[in-house]
Design an enzyme around this catalytic site. Structure first.
Site, mmCIF file in Angstrom:
data_model
loop_
_atom_site.group_PDB
_atom_site.id
_atom_site.type_symbol
_atom_site.label_atom_id
_atom_site.label_comp_id
_atom_site.label_asym_id
_atom_site.label_seq_id
_atom_site.Cartn_x
_atom_site.Cartn_y
_atom_site.Cartn_z
ATOM 1 N N LYS A 180 -6.850 -1.466 -16.782
ATOM 2 C CA LYS A 180 -5.568 -2.060 -16.418
ATOM 3 C C LYS A 180 -5.793 -3.334 -15.621
ATOM 4 O O LYS A 180 -6.896 -3.619 -15.149
ATOM 5 C CB LYS A 180 -4.746 -1.074 -15.581
ATOM 6 C CG LYS A 180 -5.295 -0.864 -14.171
ATOM 7 C CD LYS A 180 -4.429 0.030 -13.326
ATOM 8 C CE LYS A 180 -4.994 0.102 -11.895
ATOM 9 N NZ LYS A 180 -4.241 0.995 -11.035
ATOM 10 N N GLU A 209 9.752 5.093 22.020
ATOM 11 C CA GLU A 209 8.481 5.562 22.573
ATOM 12 C C GLU A 209 8.323 7.067 22.352
ATOM 13 O O GLU A 209 9.302 7.815 22.312
ATOM 14 C CB GLU A 209 8.390 5.240 24.068
ATOM 15 C CG GLU A 209 8.254 3.761 24.360
ATOM 16 C CD GLU A 209 8.039 3.483 25.839
ATOM 17 O OE1 GLU A 209 7.913 4.461 26.619
ATOM 18 O OE2 GLU A 209 8.000 2.303 26.219
#
Length: 331
Positions: free
Chosen positions: A209, A54
Site C-alpha cells: 500500500k 487537574e
C-alpha cells in the site's frame, strides 16, 4: 558474615512484598478481571479530576514495602490517562512502595517512534522517559506498534503478544487451514502475520500500500494467493479502520471469500465503527486492552480478554518465577 546471615540477607533481597493492584479510570473492567483471576481485591484508590482539569489521586491503603501494579492503558483520552498513571506512580513511590510496576497493555504515542522529517519529536521515547522519571520500576505492555520502543526504557520491559489468544478464536481455520490465508495489511506487519499464520498452519499474503497522508491508505498490490479463500487481516491496532477496511474491500472485490479482521488494540476513533460495518467484513476480533464503550459494541466485534495472561505474568513477577514462556502466549 555467617552462612545463616548470608541466606537471610538473600531471602530479604528476593522478597517483593505483598502484591496490590490499582487502576486508573482508563480500563477499570480489565483491572477487575485481572484481580478476579488473581483472587484478590482491587486496591483502594481514588482518581478524580478537578473542575480546572487537574488530576487528584488518593491511595486509600498502605503500600509501604508492597509490590504495586498500576493497570492503566493510555487510550483515549490519551493525555488524561497518561497523566493519571504518572501521578499514581508518584503517589505510590512517595508512599514507600517496594516496587511500582506499570501495566500498560496499550502504549499511547507508540506511532511517533522515530523522526521521518526535520523538527519532529520522538514522542514514544518522551513517554518512556516520563514513566521512568515518575518512579516506575517495570512496565508490562502488549503488542507495541514498534518493538524497538522497549529499548527506550532503562527499566525492565515485559512485552507480551496477543497473537496466540487472537488466533485461538479461529477454530475453523485450525481445522481447515487450506481454506484460509492470513493477510498483512502492509509490509511492516509481515512478521506479525507470519507468527499468526504459524499458529493456524496457513499461508500468508501481503498487501502493498501507499499512504498519501496520515490515516489514509491506498492498496497498490497483493503478494500471495487469496482468491477463493477466507482471509484474516491481522494488525496491531484498528484506529480509524480506514487501512484495514480498504484492504478488506480490495480483497473482496478481487475474489476473496469471507474476510475477518484480528487486532490487539481496538482504538476505533472517528467513524471507525461505521467503516467496520462494511459488507466486506465478516467479523472483527480484538482484545480488551482498551475498554469499548457501548456505542462501539457492535455484533461484528468479538472481544478476547488478556486478563488471564497479564494476571499470570504479574503473579510470576511477584514470585520471581520465569515469564519467558508467556511472551508468545504459552505457559
Amino acid at each position: 558474615m555467617t552462612s545463616t546471615e548470608n541466606s537471610s540477607s538473600q531471602n530479604f533481597c528476593l522478597n517483593r512484598g505483598e502484591m496490590v493492584v490499582f487502576s486508573g479510570n482508563s480500563n477499570l473492567a480489565l483491572a477487575e478481571k485481572i484481580c478476579e483471576s488473581l483472587k484478590m481485591p482491587l486496591g483502594k484508590a481514588e482518581v478524580k479530576t478537578f473542575k480546572d482539569g487537574e488530576i487528584s489521586v488518593t491511595i486509600n491503603e498502605a503500600v509501604r514495602g508492597k509490590d504495586v501494579y498500576i493497570v492503566q492503558p493510555t487510550s483515549s483520552p490519551t493525555n488524561q490517562n497518561l497523566m493519571e498513571v504518572l501521578i499514581m506512580i508518584d503517589a505510590c513511590k512517595r508512599a514507600s512502595a517496594g516496587f511500582v510496576n506499570v501495566v500498560m497493555p496499550y502504549y499511547g504515542y507508540a506511532r511517533q517512534d522515530r523522526k521521518t522529517r526535520g523538527r519532529e519529536p520522538i514522542t514514544a521515547k518522551l513517554v518512556a522517559n516520563l514513566i521512568t522519571v515518575a518512579g516506575a520500576d517495570r512496565i508490562i505492555t502488549m503488542d507495541l506498534h514498534a518493538g524497538q520502543i522497549q529499548g527506550y526504557f532503562d527499566i525492565p520491559v515485559d512485552h507480551f503478544s496477543a497473537i496466540k489468544l487472537l488466533s485461538e478464536y479461529f477454530t475453523d481455520a485450525k481445522e481447515n487451514p487450506s481454506d484460509y490465508v492470513v493477510v498483512s495489511p502492509d509490509l511492516g506487519g509481515v512478521t506479525r502475520a507470519r507468527n499468526f499464520a504459524d499458529y493456524l498452519k496457513t499461508q500468508i499474503a501481503i498487501i502493498e500500500k501507499r499512504r498519501p497522508r496520515p490515516n489514509v491508505s491506498e492498496v497498490m498490490n497483493v503478494i500471495g494467493d487469496f482468491k477463493g479463500k477466507n482471509c484474516i487481516l491481522v494488525d496491531d491496532m484498528i484506529d480509524t479502520a480506514g487501512t484495514i477496511t480498504n484492504a478488506a474491500n480490495y480483497l473482496k472485490e478481487n475474489g476473496a471469500n469471507k474476510i475477518y479482521i484480528a487486532a490487539t488494540h481496538a482504538v476505533l476513533s472517528g467513524n471507525a465503527i461505521e467503516k467496520l460495518q462494511s459488507p466486506s467484513v465478516e467479523g472483527v476480533v480484538v482484545t480488551d486492552t482498551i475498554a469499548l464503550g457501548k456505542e462501539k459494541r457492535i455484533d461484528k466485534i468479538h472481544v478476547v480478554s488478556i486478563a488471564p495472561l497479564l494476571s499470570e505474568a504479574m503473579r510470576r513477577i511477584n514470585q520471581y518465577e520465569s515469564i519467558s514462556g508467556l511472551f508468545e502466549g504459552g505457559k
